[in-house]
Design a protein around this motif. Structure first.
Motif, PDB file in Angstrom:
ATOM      1  N   LEU A  53       0.621  -1.419  -0.143  1.00  0.00           N
ATOM      2  CA  LEU A  53       0.056  -0.148   0.344  1.00  0.00           C
ATOM      3  C   LEU A  53       0.614   1.064  -0.120  1.00  0.00           C
ATOM      4  CD1 LEU A  53      -2.184  -0.529   2.509  1.00  0.00           C
ATOM      5  CD2 LEU A  53      -2.768  -1.202   0.884  1.00  0.00           C
ATOM      6  N   GLY A  54       0.254   2.033  -0.362  1.00  0.00           N
ATOM      7  CA  GLY A  54       0.816   3.381  -0.736  1.00  0.00           C
ATOM      8  C   GLY A  54       0.106   3.805   0.747  1.00  0.00           C
ATOM      9  N   ARG A  55       0.699   5.226   1.480  1.00  0.00           N
ATOM     10  CA  ARG A  55       1.002   5.307   2.104  1.00  0.00           C
ATOM     11  C   ARG A  55      -0.487   6.144   2.263  1.00  0.00           C
ATOM     12  NH1 ARG A  55       2.666   6.367   8.081  1.00  0.00           N
ATOM     13  NH2 ARG A  55       1.269   6.665   8.977  1.00  0.00           N
ATOM     14  N   ARG A  56      -1.457   7.333   1.679  1.00  0.00           N
ATOM     15  CA  ARG A  56      -3.005   7.553   1.470  1.00  0.00           C
ATOM     16  C   ARG A  56      -3.562   6.429   1.898  1.00  0.00           C
ATOM     17  NH1 ARG A  56      -4.132  11.982  -3.004  1.00  0.00           N
ATOM     18  NH2 ARG A  56      -2.342  13.342  -0.581  1.00  0.00           N
TER      19      ARG A  56
ATOM     20  N   TYR B  83      -3.385   3.487   3.144  1.00  0.00           N
ATOM     21  CA  TYR B  83      -2.856   2.940   3.754  1.00  0.00           C
ATOM     22  C   TYR B  83      -3.911   3.865   4.984  1.00  0.00           C
ATOM     23  CZ  TYR B  83      -1.387   1.480   8.195  1.00  0.00           C
ATOM     24  OH  TYR B  83      -0.684   1.139   9.930  1.00  0.00           O
ATOM     25  N   ASP B  84      -3.775   5.179   5.116  1.00  0.00           N
ATOM     26  CA  ASP B  84      -4.312   5.795   6.268  1.00  0.00           C
ATOM     27  C   ASP B  84      -5.685   5.344   5.917  1.00  0.00           C
ATOM     28  OD1 ASP B  84      -1.943   6.602   6.975  1.00  0.00           O
ATOM     29  OD2 ASP B  84      -1.542   8.718   6.130  1.00  0.00           O
ATOM     30  N   MET B  85      -6.314   6.147   4.801  1.00  0.00           N
ATOM     31  CA  MET B  85      -7.818   5.814   5.109  1.00  0.00           C
ATOM     32  C   MET B  85      -8.420   4.617   5.285  1.00  0.00           C
ATOM     33  SD  MET B  85      -8.186   7.515   0.567  1.00  0.00           S
ATOM     34  CE  MET B  85      -7.253   6.474  -0.349  1.00  0.00           C
ATOM     35  N   TRP B  86      -7.321   3.740   4.344  1.00  0.00           N
ATOM     36  CA  TRP B  86      -8.188   1.984   4.946  1.00  0.00           C
ATOM     37  C   TRP B  86      -7.601   1.803   6.807  1.00  0.00           C
ATOM     38  CZ3 TRP B  86      -6.455  -2.616   1.100  1.00  0.00           C
ATOM     39  CH2 TRP B  86      -7.285  -2.189  -0.313  1.00  0.00           C
ATOM     40  N   SER B  87      -6.780   2.229   7.387  1.00  0.00           N
ATOM     41  CA  SER B  87      -6.720   2.178   8.108  1.00  0.00           C
ATOM     42  C   SER B  87      -8.030   2.442   8.851  1.00  0.00           C
ATOM     43  CB  SER B  87      -5.634   2.035   9.149  1.00  0.00           C
ATOM     44  OG  SER B  87      -5.631   3.893   8.963  1.00  0.00           O
ATOM     45  N   ASP B  88      -8.531   4.031   8.492  1.00  0.00           N
ATOM     46  CA  ASP B  88     -10.044   4.501   9.707  1.00  0.00           C
ATOM     47  C   ASP B  88     -11.245   3.300   9.247  1.00  0.00           C
ATOM     48  OD1 ASP B  88      -8.530   6.696  10.502  1.00  0.00           O
ATOM     49  OD2 ASP B  88      -8.788   7.479   8.866  1.00  0.00           O
ATOM     50  N   ILE B  89     -10.974   1.832   7.923  1.00  0.00           N
ATOM     51  CA  ILE B  89     -11.850   1.666   8.142  1.00  0.00           C
ATOM     52  C   ILE B  89     -12.327   0.423   7.873  1.00  0.00           C
ATOM     53  CG2 ILE B  89     -13.651   0.892   5.930  1.00  0.00           C
ATOM     54  CD1 ILE B  89     -12.281   3.470   4.020  1.00  0.00           C
ATOM     55  N   TRP B  90     -11.529  -0.636   8.063  1.00  0.00           N
ATOM     56  CA  TRP B  90     -11.398  -2.254   7.990  1.00  0.00           C
ATOM     57  C   TRP B  90     -10.894  -2.186   9.197  1.00  0.00           C
ATOM     58  CZ3 TRP B  90     -13.514  -3.482   4.400  1.00  0.00           C
ATOM     59  CH2 TRP B  90     -13.788  -3.088   3.007  1.00  0.00           C
ATOM     60  N   PRO B  91     -10.323  -1.597  10.186  1.00  0.00           N
ATOM     61  CA  PRO B  91      -9.785  -2.377  11.687  1.00  0.00           C
ATOM     62  C   PRO B  91     -11.826  -1.942  12.209  1.00  0.00           C
ATOM     63  CG  PRO B  91      -8.280  -1.410  11.380  1.00  0.00           C
ATOM     64  CD  PRO B  91      -9.578  -1.049  10.368  1.00  0.00           C
ATOM     65  N   LYS B  92     -12.615  -0.860  12.343  1.00  0.00           N
ATOM     66  CA  LYS B  92     -13.543  -1.043  12.500  1.00  0.00           C
ATOM     67  C   LYS B  92     -14.649  -1.616  12.121  1.00  0.00           C
ATOM     68  CE  LYS B  92     -12.097   3.502  13.703  1.00  0.00           C
ATOM     69  NZ  LYS B  92     -11.710   5.062  12.851  1.00  0.00           N
ATOM     70  N   ALA B  93     -14.227  -2.022  10.972  1.00  0.00           N
ATOM     71  CA  ALA B  93     -15.496  -2.825   9.950  1.00  0.00           C
ATOM     72  C   ALA B  93     -15.779  -3.890  10.531  1.00  0.00           C
ATOM     73  CB  ALA B  93     -15.148  -3.071   8.327  1.00  0.00           C
TER      74      ALA B  93
ATOM     75  N   GLY C  74       7.503  -0.838   6.832  1.00  0.00           N
ATOM     76  CA  GLY C  74       7.900   0.469   6.126  1.00  0.00           C
ATOM     77  C   GLY C  74       8.432  -0.758   4.898  1.00  0.00           C
ATOM     78  N   LEU C  75       8.513   0.437   4.162  1.00  0.00           N
ATOM     79  CA  LEU C  75       8.661  -0.413   2.087  1.00  0.00           C
ATOM     80  C   LEU C  75      10.532   0.018   2.152  1.00  0.00           C
ATOM     81  CD1 LEU C  75       6.807  -0.214  -0.456  1.00  0.00           C
ATOM     82  CD2 LEU C  75       7.539  -2.407   0.852  1.00  0.00           C
ATOM     83  N   GLY C  76      11.083   1.305   3.495  1.00  0.00           N
ATOM     84  CA  GLY C  76      12.638   1.704   2.734  1.00  0.00           C
ATOM     85  C   GLY C  76      12.113   3.092   2.555  1.00  0.00           C
ATOM     86  N   GLN C  77      13.746   3.332   2.667  1.00  0.00           N
ATOM     87  CA  GLN C  77      13.318   4.209   1.675  1.00  0.00           C
ATOM     88  C   GLN C  77      13.148   4.430   0.260  1.00  0.00           C
ATOM     89  OE1 GLN C  77      14.585   7.738   2.567  1.00  0.00           O
ATOM     90  NE2 GLN C  77      14.796   7.302   4.473  1.00  0.00           N
ATOM     91  N   ASP C  78      14.020   2.970  -0.215  1.00  0.00           N
ATOM     92  CA  ASP C  78      13.469   2.784  -1.920  1.00  0.00           C
ATOM     93  C   ASP C  78      12.519   1.996  -1.998  1.00  0.00           C
ATOM     94  OD1 ASP C  78      14.475   1.802  -4.223  1.00  0.00           O
ATOM     95  OD2 ASP C  78      16.309   2.115  -4.443  1.00  0.00           O
ATOM     96  N   VAL C  79      11.775   1.995  -2.489  1.00  0.00           N
ATOM     97  CA  VAL C  79      10.553   1.196  -2.246  1.00  0.00           C
ATOM     98  C   VAL C  79      10.429   0.236  -4.185  1.00  0.00           C
ATOM     99  CG1 VAL C  79       7.954   1.396  -3.156  1.00  0.00           C
ATOM    100  CG2 VAL C  79       9.252   3.580  -1.630  1.00  0.00           C
TER     101      VAL C  79
ATOM    102  N   PHE D 292       2.319  -3.455   3.577  1.00  0.00           N
ATOM    103  CA  PHE D 292       3.792  -3.264   3.243  1.00  0.00           C
ATOM    104  C   PHE D 292       3.319  -2.085   3.184  1.00  0.00           C
ATOM    105  CE2 PHE D 292       4.150  -7.921   3.528  1.00  0.00           C
ATOM    106  CZ  PHE D 292       5.890  -7.754   4.524  1.00  0.00           C
ATOM    107  N   VAL D 293       4.432  -0.778   3.296  1.00  0.00           N
ATOM    108  CA  VAL D 293       3.663   0.515   3.004  1.00  0.00           C
ATOM    109  C   VAL D 293       4.913   1.178   2.607  1.00  0.00           C
ATOM    110  CG1 VAL D 293       2.549   2.471   4.027  1.00  0.00           C
ATOM    111  CG2 VAL D 293       1.950   0.290   5.241  1.00  0.00           C
ATOM    112  N   ALA D 294       4.407   2.208   1.626  1.00  0.00           N
ATOM    113  CA  ALA D 294       5.221   2.808   1.245  1.00  0.00           C
ATOM    114  C   ALA D 294       5.285   4.530   2.457  1.00  0.00           C
ATOM    115  CB  ALA D 294       5.120   3.017  -0.168  1.00  0.00           C
ATOM    116  N   THR D 295       6.482   4.602   2.632  1.00  0.00           N
ATOM    117  CA  THR D 295       5.351   5.906   3.799  1.00  0.00           C
ATOM    118  C   THR D 295       7.020   6.613   4.220  1.00  0.00           C
ATOM    119  OG1 THR D 295       4.653   6.136   6.421  1.00  0.00           O
ATOM    120  CG2 THR D 295       5.011   3.600   6.254  1.00  0.00           C
ATOM    121  N   HIS D 296       7.337   7.460   4.953  1.00  0.00           N
ATOM    122  CA  HIS D 296       8.385   7.998   5.403  1.00  0.00           C
ATOM    123  C   HIS D 296       8.368   7.957   7.028  1.00  0.00           C
ATOM    124  CE1 HIS D 296       9.835   9.759   1.431  1.00  0.00           C
ATOM    125  NE2 HIS D 296       8.548   9.713   1.628  1.00  0.00           N
ATOM    126  N   ARG D 297       7.010   7.591   7.223  1.00  0.00           N
ATOM    127  CA  ARG D 297       6.897   7.585   8.853  1.00  0.00           C
ATOM    128  C   ARG D 297       6.574   6.251   9.299  1.00  0.00           C
ATOM    129  NH1 ARG D 297       3.658  10.843   6.364  1.00  0.00           N
ATOM    130  NH2 ARG D 297       2.063  10.110   7.546  1.00  0.00           N
TER     131      ARG D 297
END
Length: 193
Positions: free
Chosen positions: A55-58, A60-70, A101-106, A85-90
């Motif tokens: 997943l890309g970070r955006r 991941y963030d959208m889905w993390s607001d939905i699926w854990p509560k579904a 996280g996938l690391g600096q080099d996605v 496995f998330v492409a993220t700087h955080r």
């Protein structure tokens, strides 16, 4: 080596955007009128009993607001159990787990994850990852759920500048709702003559 499958809901004109990310997309949730039990079953089969997510970070963030509560159902349970496995700087802020996280080099991160033992990987909804993964030959399959609509605006499946490539048809199935599920396998560089 794990297989990587890209699964995208797509309009006839190539739009995969589903949310009003920055408030400027006029057709959020445009796939809703076409949902059906047959489509649900086809998506369960396409994902398989066990998979991990790329997943890309955006997304991941959208889905993390939905699926854990579904409410629990087979797809929700599989999504929540999957390693993300998330492409993220955080990477330290990935609370919906298991996650890594996938690391600096996605691209190198995806190569590392693909070469490790584990279930197949599914990329869905992360439009910024699609073109680079295809460009570097990391996607093994592309499943497009083609909806009988034209949106005219929104994020496209392939970004401008994606290298020309050839695919072979692996499977196709029509749903009663008008959705066509088409699976392609990457062949390689486009040959023109």
């Amino acid at each position: 080596m794990r297989n990587l499958k890209i699964i995208e809901h797509i309009s006839l004109d190539g739009v995969i955007q589903h949310s009003a990310d920055d408030g400027d997309f006029p057709y959020p949730d445009w796939t809703a009128p076409y949902r059906s039990p047959e489509g649900r079953d086809a998506m369960l089969a396409a994902h398989g009993d066990r998979f991990d997510l790329l997943l890309g970070r955006r997304t991941y963030d959208m889905w993390s607001d939905i699926w854990p509560k579904a409410p629990s159902n087979p797809m929700v349970d599989r999504l929540n159990a999957a390693t993300k496995f998330v492409a993220t700087h955080r990477p330290d802020s990935l609370e919906w787990g298991p996650a890594e996280g996938l690391g600096q080099d996605v691209i190198e991160g995806v190569r590392r994850v693909k070469s490790a033992d584990g279930p197949d990987l599914v990329l869905s909804g992360s439009s910024t990852l699609t073109s680079p993964l295809l460009e570097h030959g990391l996607a093994d399959e592309v499943l497009l759920l083609v909806y009988p609509v034209v949106l005219g605006t929104g994020k496209r499946f392939f970004s401008e500048g994606t290298p020309a490539q050839a695919f072979e048809l692996a499977d196709t199935k029509a749903m009663p709702s008008g959705i066509i599920l088409t699976t392609y396998r990457l062949v390689g560089a486009l040959k023109t003559a």
